[in-house]
Design an enzyme around this catalytic site. Structure first.
Site, PDB file in Angstrom:
ATOM      1  N   SER A 148       0.853  -1.187   0.000  1.00 36.27           N
ATOM      2  CA  SER A 148       0.000   0.000   0.000  1.00 36.27           C
ATOM      3  C   SER A 148       0.889   1.237   0.000  1.00 36.27           C
ATOM      4  CB  SER A 148      -0.884   0.009   1.255  1.00 36.27           C
ATOM      5  OG  SER A 148      -1.516   1.261   1.433  1.00 36.27           O
ATOM      6  N   TYR A 161      -2.793  -1.821  10.399  1.00 35.59           N
ATOM      7  CA  TYR A 161      -2.788  -2.072   8.953  1.00 35.59           C
ATOM      8  C   TYR A 161      -1.564  -1.447   8.286  1.00 35.59           C
ATOM      9  CZ  TYR A 161      -4.149  -1.798   4.040  1.00 35.59           C
ATOM     10  OH  TYR A 161      -4.168  -1.890   2.672  1.00 35.59           O
TER      11      TYR A 161
END
Length: 276
Positions: A148, A161
């Site tokens: 990400s 996360y």
């Protein structure tokens, strides 16, 4: 396959895609099948996986479904064994499965933090290690982790996360050093804001409309489509990327290219060469 975007660059290849039931994972699985690969779809829920399988089959591709929890070693072994028994080998692994469901930093519990790491990091590690053992015999293979743009900076209250995605990116680089001499390439794809179900769940209609039609923070002024991430993965999985390993391929519409400092100033700066 009959799709206009299909090619044969992965013809004869076999692939495992984790978290293939929806969003980016489903798009990746369909793209790999579109490019000629036989694809094993895995995840914890059979229903969404079967929907992806139907789409692939309808388009003329080949896919199979195996459910499992990638944070459980026995499940990982069963997933990979199914692929090897069906095809004799695994050429491509895409570690896409991840959880993204946590409260802000001051509220997240140790259990929630641990669960996020179990799926996003431990699961990626277990799948990679198990598949690499199969790839070594062929002295060939491509492993792609989905990370990400959060590896470059924070964009919300998702401490666990974000930490897992940084771990996955770092793990890819260390894996590269050990696996490259064995013929196995390891890369990550780092998506930006994606026009998929997770964004829909976390955005108001007004925010969605802005992101889809005039996302000013992003140079391309829009969200990234799952199919665009899938195209990047298909490239890294193919022989077209035969000299590429240990890299983070960012697919974010240019978002991380912009430090977004000048845009926040109360007035435009004076261009060089015009100041008195």
């Amino acid at each position: 396959m009959s799709d206009n975007n299909s090619s044969n660059k992965l013809s004869g290849k076999t692939a495992i895609v984790t978290g293939a039931g929806r969003g980016i994972g489903a798009a990746i699985a369909q793209r790999l099948a579109n490019d000629g690969a036989q694809v094993l779809l895995t995840g914890r829920q059979r229903g969404p996986l079967e929907e992806t399988e139907k789409k692939i089959s309808h388009a003329g591709g080949q896919a199979r479904v195996v459910t499992g929890d990638i944070s459980v070693p026995a499940d990982v072994d069963a997933i990979v064994k199914d692929a090897v028994q069906a095809w004799g080998r695994v050429d491509i692994l895409v570690n896409n499965a991840a959880v993204f469901d946590e409260p802000p930093f001051m509220e997240v519990s140790p259990e929630e933090f641990r669960t996020t790491f179990d799926i996003n990091v431990l699961g990626t590690f277990l799948m990679s290690q198990r598949v690499a053992k199969e790839m070594i015999g062929a002295h060939s293979g491509s492993i792609v982790h989905i990370s990400s743009i959060d590896i470059f900076g924070a964009d919300g209250p998702v401490t666990a996360y974000t930490a897992t995605k940084a771990a996955v990116s770092s793990m890819a680089r260390t894996m590269t050093m050990e696996l490259a001499p064995l013929g196995i390439r390891v890369n990550t794809v780092a998506p930006g804001f994606i026009n998929a179900d997770m964004l829909v769940k976390t955005s108001t209609p007004a925010v969605l409309d802005h992101m889809r039609n005039d996302f000013q923070r992003v140079p391309l002024r829009r969200l990234v489509e799952p199919e665009e991430v899938a195209a990047a993965v298909a490239f890294l999985a193919s022989d077209d990327a035969s000299a590429i390993t240990g890299t983070d391929l960012v697919v974010d519409g240019g978002l991380t290219a912009n430090l977004y400092a000048v845009e926040t100033l109360p007035e435009p700066m004076i261009p060089l060469g015009t100041a008195e």
